[in-house]
Design a protein around this motif. Structure first.
Motif, short mmCIF file in Angstrom:
data_model
loop_
_atom_site.label_atom_id
_atom_site.label_comp_id
_atom_site.label_asym_id
_atom_site.label_seq_id
_atom_site.Cartn_x
_atom_site.Cartn_y
_atom_site.Cartn_z
N ILE A 49 0.76 -1.51 -0.51
CA ILE A 49 -0.12 -0.45 -0.15
C ILE A 49 0.30 1.65 -0.10
O ILE A 49 0.81 1.94 -0.60
N TYR A 50 2.14 1.28 0.60
CA TYR A 50 3.04 2.59 0.28
C TYR A 50 4.02 1.78 0.16
O TYR A 50 4.58 0.82 0.45
N THR A 51 4.40 3.54 -1.31
CA THR A 51 5.64 3.26 -1.97
C THR A 51 6.85 4.00 -1.66
O THR A 51 7.74 3.94 -1.94
N ARG A 52 6.69 5.16 -1.04
CA ARG A 52 7.75 6.56 -0.28
C ARG A 52 7.28 7.30 -1.29
O ARG A 52 8.28 8.31 -1.60
N GLY A 78 5.80 15.09 -2.18
CA GLY A 78 4.69 15.77 -3.41
C GLY A 78 3.83 15.58 -4.59
O GLY A 78 3.11 15.95 -5.62
N THR A 79 4.98 14.37 -5.79
CA THR A 79 4.44 14.67 -6.72
C THR A 79 3.87 12.81 -6.57
O THR A 79 3.21 11.85 -5.22
N THR A 80 2.88 12.47 -7.65
CA THR A 80 2.08 11.05 -7.67
C THR A 80 2.36 10.65 -9.03
O THR A 80 2.14 11.35 -10.02
N GLY A 81 1.77 8.93 -9.63
CA GLY A 81 2.23 9.16 -10.65
C GLY A 81 0.64 8.90 -11.32
O GLY A 81 0.18 8.61 -10.94
N LEU A 82 1.04 9.41 -12.28
CA LEU A 82 0.10 8.74 -13.65
C LEU A 82 -0.60 8.24 -13.83
O LEU A 82 1.03 6.80 -13.67
N GLY A 83 -0.88 7.62 -14.81
CA GLY A 83 -1.80 5.56 -14.97
C GLY A 83 -0.28 5.61 -16.50
O GLY A 83 -0.58 4.51 -16.37
N ASP A 84 0.14 6.97 -16.93
CA ASP A 84 1.32 6.82 -18.25
C ASP A 84 1.89 7.04 -17.34
O ASP A 84 3.00 6.41 -18.55
#
Length: 184
Positions: free
Chosen positions: A8-11, A16-22
């Protein structure tokens, strides 16, 4: 589909960023993340409605809407992806027309309320409107398919009508805005 959420957590979002589906990374406060995050919030609010006593036709409809909102969130999370189509919007319109046909015409504004299910539905409606506004804001900065905006617009209308239906179903009735309360 395999075991996609084994951890569940990846660090990876600690910066403050997140990954999009692409696979690309964006700021967590980007317009795109705000839009699909609010779609997720609307979906969760519909889950609250589904936790109430509902007529089976409304339960079936809202469950289908939850699946489509998940699809829409995916569309907004993957730039260039298409998941919502004109026929999805048309289907919402058909349900809207069918449910609205049995309701009396509106002569006054309705306050959010009318029992637990109706009140939750009004909350879902307002969150859906926010998702629509945030998706429009995103569309001014990046390409967004117009079907996404139309779907959210129609869904908020549908949720309003469903709230009216649920207020009657619960026996609470609709709470009308008393605009004349301040006169005299």
């Amino acid at each position: 589909m395999g075991n996609r959420l084994s951890k569940i957590y990846t660090r990876t979002g600690d910066d403050g960023t997140t990954g999009l589906g692409d696979g690309s990374r964006v700021a967590k406060d980007s317009l795109r993340v705000a839009a699909y995050g609010t779609v997720d919030e609307a979906n969760s609010a519909i889950g609250l409605v589904l936790a109430c006593d509902l007529p089976e036709n409304i339960r079936t409809l809202l469950t289908a809407v939850q699946h489509q909102l998940f699809d829409l969130g995916g569309e907004l999370c993957i730039p260039g992806h298409a998941a919502i189509h004109d026929e999805d919007v048309a289907r919402l319109e058909q349900h809207l027309d069918a449910l609205n046909a049995d309701l009396p015409p509106l002569r006054d504004f309705i306050l959010p309320g009318g029992g637990m299910a109706a009140a939750h539905c009004h909350l879902a409606r307002t969150i859906c409107r926010r998702a629509e506004r945030e998706t429009v804001a995103l569309s001014r900065a990046e390409p967004v398919r117009p079907e996404a905006v139309r779907y959210l617009n129609r869904l908020s209308d549908l949720l309003f009508v469903i709230a009216r239906v649920l207020a009657r179903h619960s026996g609470h009735g609709e709470v009308l805005w008393r605009h004349e309360r301040r006169k005299g």
